[in-house]
Design a protein around this motif. Structure first.
Motif, PDB file in Angstrom:
ATOM      1  N   LEU A   1       0.797  -1.212   0.000  1.00  0.00           N
ATOM      2  CA  LEU A   1       0.000   0.000   0.000  1.00  0.00           C
ATOM      3  C   LEU A   1       0.841   1.279   0.000  1.00  0.00           C
ATOM      4  O   LEU A   1       0.371   2.314  -0.464  1.00  0.00           O
ATOM      5  N   GLY A   2       2.046   1.246   0.531  1.00  0.00           N
ATOM      6  CA  GLY A   2       2.921   2.405   0.476  1.00  0.00           C
ATOM      7  C   GLY A   2       3.338   2.698  -0.955  1.00  0.00           C
ATOM      8  O   GLY A   2       3.432   1.790  -1.794  1.00  0.00           O
ATOM      9  N   TYR A   3       3.609   3.957  -1.247  1.00  0.00           N
ATOM     10  CA  TYR A   3       3.840   4.321  -2.651  1.00  0.00           C
ATOM     11  C   TYR A   3       5.154   3.782  -3.217  1.00  0.00           C
ATOM     12  O   TYR A   3       5.334   3.725  -4.424  1.00  0.00           O
ATOM     13  N   ALA A   4       6.095   3.342  -2.366  1.00  0.00           N
ATOM     14  CA  ALA A   4       7.353   2.816  -2.887  1.00  0.00           C
ATOM     15  C   ALA A   4       7.137   1.543  -3.697  1.00  0.00           C
ATOM     16  O   ALA A   4       7.829   1.308  -4.692  1.00  0.00           O
ATOM     17  N   ARG A   5       6.174   0.722  -3.282  1.00  0.00           N
ATOM     18  CA  ARG A   5       5.914  -0.538  -3.988  1.00  0.00           C
ATOM     19  C   ARG A   5       4.436  -0.751  -4.299  1.00  0.00           C
ATOM     20  O   ARG A   5       4.059  -1.809  -4.814  1.00  0.00           O
ATOM     21  N   GLY A   6       3.604   0.221  -3.992  1.00  0.00           N
ATOM     22  CA  GLY A   6       2.172   0.057  -4.186  1.00  0.00           C
ATOM     23  C   GLY A   6       1.787   0.008  -5.658  1.00  0.00           C
ATOM     24  O   GLY A   6       2.411   0.633  -6.518  1.00  0.00           O
TER      25      GLY A   6
ATOM     26  N   PRO B   1      -9.744  10.725   4.779  1.00  0.00           N
ATOM     27  CA  PRO B   1      -8.463  11.427   4.693  1.00  0.00           C
ATOM     28  C   PRO B   1      -7.281  10.523   5.059  1.00  0.00           C
ATOM     29  O   PRO B   1      -7.202  10.009   6.174  1.00  0.00           O
ATOM     30  N   TRP B   2      -6.366  10.347   4.133  1.00  0.00           N
ATOM     31  CA  TRP B   2      -5.189   9.510   4.316  1.00  0.00           C
ATOM     32  C   TRP B   2      -3.956  10.240   3.804  1.00  0.00           C
ATOM     33  O   TRP B   2      -4.035  11.067   2.901  1.00  0.00           O
ATOM     34  N   THR B   3      -2.800   9.861   4.368  1.00  0.00           N
ATOM     35  CA  THR B   3      -1.511  10.304   3.856  1.00  0.00           C
ATOM     36  C   THR B   3      -0.747   9.074   3.392  1.00  0.00           C
ATOM     37  O   THR B   3      -0.502   8.155   4.197  1.00  0.00           O
ATOM     38  N   ALA B   4      -0.391   9.055   2.119  1.00  0.00           N
ATOM     39  CA  ALA B   4       0.386   7.936   1.583  1.00  0.00           C
ATOM     40  C   ALA B   4       1.866   8.182   1.854  1.00  0.00           C
ATOM     41  O   ALA B   4       2.404   9.234   1.496  1.00  0.00           O
ATOM     42  N   GLU B   5       2.509   7.225   2.505  1.00  0.00           N
ATOM     43  CA  GLU B   5       3.943   7.289   2.803  1.00  0.00           C
ATOM     44  C   GLU B   5       4.657   6.160   2.062  1.00  0.00           C
ATOM     45  O   GLU B   5       4.022   5.322   1.431  1.00  0.00           O
ATOM     46  N   ARG B   6       5.974   6.132   2.125  1.00  0.00           N
ATOM     47  CA  ARG B   6       6.732   5.150   1.341  1.00  0.00           C
ATOM     48  C   ARG B   6       6.328   3.713   1.679  1.00  0.00           C
ATOM     49  O   ARG B   6       6.138   2.889   0.792  1.00  0.00           O
ATOM     50  N   GLU B   7       6.207   3.391   2.963  1.00  0.00           N
ATOM     51  CA  GLU B   7       5.930   2.022   3.374  1.00  0.00           C
ATOM     52  C   GLU B   7       4.456   1.740   3.587  1.00  0.00           C
ATOM     53  O   GLU B   7       4.058   0.574   3.586  1.00  0.00           O
ATOM     54  N   ASN B   8       3.654   2.772   3.802  1.00  0.00           N
ATOM     55  CA  ASN B   8       2.300   2.544   4.302  1.00  0.00           C
ATOM     56  C   ASN B   8       1.396   3.709   3.931  1.00  0.00           C
ATOM     57  O   ASN B   8       1.841   4.734   3.413  1.00  0.00           O
ATOM     58  N   VAL B   9       0.114   3.538   4.227  1.00  0.00           N
ATOM     59  CA  VAL B   9      -0.833   4.638   4.196  1.00  0.00           C
ATOM     60  C   VAL B   9      -1.254   4.910   5.641  1.00  0.00           C
ATOM     61  O   VAL B   9      -1.448   3.993   6.434  1.00  0.00           O
ATOM     62  N   LEU B  10      -1.375   6.205   5.990  1.00  0.00           N
ATOM     63  CA  LEU B  10      -1.643   6.645   7.359  1.00  0.00           C
ATOM     64  C   LEU B  10      -2.992   7.339   7.410  1.00  0.00           C
ATOM     65  O   LEU B  10      -3.240   8.299   6.676  1.00  0.00           O
ATOM     66  N   LEU B  11      -3.875   6.867   8.294  1.00  0.00           N
ATOM     67  CA  LEU B  11      -5.205   7.452   8.441  1.00  0.00           C
ATOM     68  C   LEU B  11      -5.131   8.721   9.275  1.00  0.00           C
ATOM     69  O   LEU B  11      -4.588   8.737  10.376  1.00  0.00           O
ATOM     70  N   ASP B  12      -5.737   9.807   8.758  1.00  0.00           N
ATOM     71  CA  ASP B  12      -5.659  11.112   9.406  1.00  0.00           C
ATOM     72  C   ASP B  12      -6.893  11.472  10.219  1.00  0.00           C
ATOM     73  O   ASP B  12      -6.875  12.475  10.946  1.00  0.00           O
ATOM     74  N   ALA B  13      -7.981  10.702  10.114  1.00  0.00           N
ATOM     75  CA  ALA B  13      -9.189  11.009  10.888  1.00  0.00           C
ATOM     76  C   ALA B  13     -10.001   9.736  11.078  1.00  0.00           C
ATOM     77  O   ALA B  13      -9.962   8.825  10.240  1.00  0.00           O
ATOM     78  N   ALA B  14     -10.750   9.688  12.168  1.00  0.00           N
ATOM     79  CA  ALA B  14     -11.597   8.525  12.433  1.00  0.00           C
ATOM     80  C   ALA B  14     -12.616   8.338  11.316  1.00  0.00           C
ATOM     81  O   ALA B  14     -13.075   9.302  10.705  1.00  0.00           O
ATOM     82  N   GLY B  15     -12.964   7.087  11.057  1.00  0.00           N
ATOM     83  CA  GLY B  15     -13.979   6.766  10.065  1.00  0.00           C
ATOM     84  C   GLY B  15     -13.446   6.447   8.688  1.00  0.00           C
ATOM     85  O   GLY B  15     -14.209   6.044   7.802  1.00  0.00           O
ATOM     86  N   GLY B  16     -12.141   6.616   8.476  1.00  0.00           N
ATOM     87  CA  GLY B  16     -11.556   6.257   7.193  1.00  0.00           C
ATOM     88  C   GLY B  16     -11.495   4.748   7.000  1.00  0.00           C
ATOM     89  O   GLY B  16     -11.505   3.977   7.970  1.00  0.00           O
ATOM     90  N   SER B  17     -11.430   4.319   5.748  1.00  0.00           N
ATOM     91  CA  SER B  17     -11.445   2.891   5.474  1.00  0.00           C
ATOM     92  C   SER B  17     -10.576   2.536   4.276  1.00  0.00           C
ATOM     93  O   SER B  17     -10.173   3.395   3.489  1.00  0.00           O
TER      94      SER B  17
ATOM     95  N   ALA C   1      -3.994   4.855  12.325  1.00  0.00           N
ATOM     96  CA  ALA C   1      -3.742   3.507  11.797  1.00  0.00           C
ATOM     97  C   ALA C   1      -2.815   3.594  10.587  1.00  0.00           C
ATOM     98  O   ALA C   1      -2.985   4.436   9.710  1.00  0.00           O
ATOM     99  N   ARG C   2      -1.848   2.708  10.547  1.00  0.00           N
ATOM    100  CA  ARG C   2      -0.956   2.578   9.415  1.00  0.00           C
ATOM    101  C   ARG C   2      -1.153   1.201   8.794  1.00  0.00           C
ATOM    102  O   ARG C   2      -1.065   0.190   9.496  1.00  0.00           O
ATOM    103  N   ALA C   3      -1.397   1.156   7.500  1.00  0.00           N
ATOM    104  CA  ALA C   3      -1.609  -0.112   6.786  1.00  0.00           C
ATOM    105  C   ALA C   3      -0.514  -0.271   5.749  1.00  0.00           C
ATOM    106  O   ALA C   3      -0.194   0.665   5.011  1.00  0.00           O
ATOM    107  N   TYR C   4       0.053  -1.480   5.687  1.00  0.00           N
ATOM    108  CA  TYR C   4       1.250  -1.726   4.899  1.00  0.00           C
ATOM    109  C   TYR C   4       1.018  -2.645   3.702  1.00  0.00           C
ATOM    110  O   TYR C   4       1.529  -2.351   2.618  1.00  0.00           O
ATOM    111  N   ALA C   5       0.334  -3.744   3.902  1.00  0.00           N
ATOM    112  CA  ALA C   5       0.199  -4.696   2.800  1.00  0.00           C
ATOM    113  C   ALA C   5      -0.943  -5.667   3.062  1.00  0.00           C
ATOM    114  O   ALA C   5      -1.120  -6.131   4.201  1.00  0.00           O
ATOM    115  N   PHE C   6      -1.702  -5.976   2.008  1.00  0.00           N
ATOM    116  CA  PHE C   6      -2.636  -7.100   2.033  1.00  0.00           C
ATOM    117  C   PHE C   6      -1.892  -8.364   1.609  1.00  0.00           C
ATOM    118  O   PHE C   6      -1.086  -8.336   0.668  1.00  0.00           O
ATOM    119  N   THR C   7      -2.186  -9.458   2.299  1.00  0.00           N
ATOM    120  CA  THR C   7      -1.706 -10.773   1.854  1.00  0.00           C
ATOM    121  C   THR C   7      -2.879 -11.742   1.932  1.00  0.00           C
ATOM    122  O   THR C   7      -3.846 -11.536   2.671  1.00  0.00           O
TER     123      THR C   7
END
Length: 319
Positions: free
Chosen positions: A179-184, A217-233, A311-317
């Motif tokens: 999910l991070g933009y480096a390999r997403g 609202p999310w912020t995409a980072e190299r390794e992950n996506v970071l949730l900026d407010a409650a209720g995001g999915s 919450a930070r999410a990195y990868a689905f497997t």
């Protein structure tokens, strides 16, 4: 003789720390058969191999086998030694583990994979190697040849449970998805991903197979996506028996979340980290099992919604 049979066992001097043992080096390993297992705690492929490595360590330690797990982190949060210690306890690992946060041991072996097994005889020569899952009977036979023993294999008796269970390979049609933009890739929200800046996203109505999207609202980072407010999915569409998500609460938490499958609670098909209503709690960085389909496996849509920011999410497997 193959190329790897001419390679000597590299030293472990680059390990930052050791678990379950004092530091091991040439004096301690001289004249011993050694199985080296490279792993990282969130890797589903390693999690499905660990029941076999654990069984081999227990079955052959009295014959002289030393198993050494080398934890080389894939994600930054996996560098936390206490988190690795928790994973060692959760996986019931009682053999030595080298903490390889700087990739020194990884480079010494010229390794490139998780999991990776290196089979080293009592002369310190690497006699075999295997990358990824499978080939368990043959690997155990290599161990027996190195030790000079011959008896019934324990591998056919191994049965992984929970996240350690073997994948349903016939139904597995979805790849690991970062999910991070480096390999997403395969990101489906309109407008694409924004690098290192907060943006509001929406999930498209026609999410395609093996694609994923964000809502809120999310912020995409190299390794992950970071949730900026409650209720995001986060939503994804996949075809597999199991669905997992590598997540971390960062410095906060715990963070409640809820999983819906095709818009409804998972019921009996909930994973080990959620209940039948889809409720779960993000408390530490690791792999979370969201779904284990107990009925017919097919193409499904999954959506996980978080009750708090951070919450930070990195990868689905999948499995």
């Amino acid at each position: 003789m193959t190329a790897f049979e001419r390679v000597r066992l590299p030293a472990f001097g680059g390990a930052a720390a050791w678990l379950n043992t004092e530091p091991l080096g040439p004096p301690e390993l001289r004249g011993k058969a050694v199985l080296v297992d490279f792993w990282t705690l969130t890797c589903i492929n390693w999690l499905r191999t660990v029941p076999y490595v654990r069984a081999w360590s227990q079955a052959y330690r009295d014959d002289g086998l030393i198993v050494i797990g080398v934890h080389t982190p894939e994600f930054t949060f996996e560098r936390d030694v206490d988190r690795v210690r928790q994973a060692v306890a959760a996986r019931r690992i009682d053999y030595p583990v080298a903490i390889d946060n700087d990739y020194a041991v990884w480079r010494a072996f010229d390794n490139h994979y998780w999991p990776a097994l290196y089979f080293v005889d009592d002369a310190g020569v690497v006699r075999d190697e295997h990358f990824g899952e499978g080939r368990y009977d043959r690997s155990e036979q290599v161990i027996q040849r190195m030790l000079g023993v011959r008896r019934e294999l324990v591998s056919p008796l191994v049965e992984g449970r929970g996240v350690e269970a073997e994948a349903d390979w016939q139904q597995l049609r979805s790849p690991e998805t970062y999910l991070g933009y480096a390999r997403g890739e395969n990101f489906a929200s309109a407008g694409g991903i924004a690098y290192d800046e907060r943006r509001d996203y929406d999930v498209p109505a026609d999410l395609r197979p093996n694609h994923w999207a964000l809502a809120g609202p999310w912020t995409a980072e190299r390794e992950n996506v970071l949730l900026d407010a409650a209720g995001g999915s986060i939503a994804c569409r996949f075809h597999a028996r199991d669905a997992h998500l590598v997540m971390s609460p960062g410095d906060g938490g715990p963070i409640p979340f809820r999983v819906l499958v095709d818009g409804a609670p998972p019921g009996d098909s909930h994973g080990g980290d959620v209940d039948a209503n889809g409720e779960g709690l993000l408390q530490q960085g690791r792999l979370y099992q969201l779904l284990r389909e107990r009925g017919t496996v097919g193409e499904r849509s999954l959506r996980i919604t978080f009750g708090a920011p951070g919450a930070r999410a990195y990868a689905f497997t999948f499995g």
